[in-house]
Design a protein around this motif. Structure first.
Motif, PDB file in Angstrom:
ATOM      1  N   GLU A   1       0.915  -1.158  -0.106  1.00 53.74           N
ATOM      2  CA  GLU A   1       0.029  -0.101   0.086  1.00 53.74           C
ATOM      3  C   GLU A   1       0.746   1.437  -0.104  1.00 53.74           C
ATOM      4  O   GLU A   1       0.416   2.215  -0.651  1.00 53.74           O
TER       5      GLU A   1
ATOM      6  N   ASP B   1       2.168   1.733  -3.388  1.00 54.77           N
ATOM      7  CA  ASP B   1       1.213   2.334  -4.201  1.00 54.77           C
ATOM      8  C   ASP B   1       1.171   3.797  -4.259  1.00 54.77           C
ATOM      9  O   ASP B   1       1.175   4.603  -5.254  1.00 54.77           O
TER      10      ASP B   1
ATOM     11  N   ARG C   1      -2.361   7.707 -10.441  1.00 49.43           N
ATOM     12  CA  ARG C   1      -2.460   6.337  -9.876  1.00 49.43           C
ATOM     13  C   ARG C   1      -2.975   5.315 -10.799  1.00 49.43           C
ATOM     14  O   ARG C   1      -2.138   4.315 -10.794  1.00 49.43           O
TER      15      ARG C   1
ATOM     16  N   GLU D   1      -7.877   0.459   0.919  1.00 53.58           N
ATOM     17  CA  GLU D   1      -7.932  -0.323  -0.179  1.00 53.58           C
ATOM     18  C   GLU D   1      -8.819  -1.249  -0.641  1.00 53.58           C
ATOM     19  O   GLU D   1      -9.459  -1.936   0.214  1.00 53.58           O
TER      20      GLU D   1
END
Length: 126
Positions: free
Chosen positions: A30, A33, A91, A126
Motif C-alpha cells: 500500500e 502504491d 495512480r 484499499e
C-alpha cells in the motif's frame, strides 16, 4: 506549483506524502502504491523509505509501515484542489475530466480521480 523534476524534489514530495497519510499503519504494498505516484525508480523508492524512517516519519517492521505523523493529514478544503480538463489519473491511468491535485510544501502531486486521491492520501482503505 509544478511537478517535481529532480530526484531530491521527488524524495521530499514522497516523504511528505507519507507523513500526511490519514492511516496509522499500512502494508508495504500500500505504501508502494502511494510512492509510485511520485516515482517508479526502485533505488529512489528505497531512499524514500530510508529517509522517511530516519526522519521519524515512519517505523518499518516486516512488511508494514507505521506512520508517525503527529496528527497531520491532508486538508481536503485547502490542500486538495480540483481542476477541469483532460487528464490521466497518476495512480490508475484512467482518463478523467476533473483532476484532483494534492498541494504539499514539497510540491504538487496529481492529477488523480476522485477515488484515487482518497486512496493516495489514506482517506479510503484499499
Amino acid at each position: 506549483m509544478s511537478e517535481p523534476v529532480t530526484r531530491s524534489e521527488k524524495l521530499e514530495l514522497a516523504v511528505e506524502l507519507l507523513a500526511h497519510l490519514e492511516r496509522e499503519e499500512l502494508a508495504l504494498p500500500e505504501a508502494m502504491d502511494r510512492i509510485e505516484t511520485v516515482t517508479t525508480d526502485p533505488t529512489l523508492t528505497r531512499e524514500i523509505l530510508d529517509t522517511a524512517e530516519k526522519r521519524g516519519v515512519i517505523d518499518r517492521e516486516d512488511a508494514r509501515l507505521r506512520i508517525r505523523r503527529g496528527g497531520t493529514h491532508v486538508e481536503y478544503g485547502s490542500q486538495v484542489v480540483a481542476r477541469e480538463g483532460d487528464f490521466e489519473c497518476r495512480r490508475c491511468g484512467a482518463g478523467i475530466t476533473t483532476g484532483h491535485f494534492v498541494r504539499l510544501e514539497a510540491g504538487e502531486l496529481g492529477p488523480f480521480g476522485s477515488s484515487c486521491v482518497r486512496k493516495v492520501t489514506g482517506r479510503d482503505a484499499e
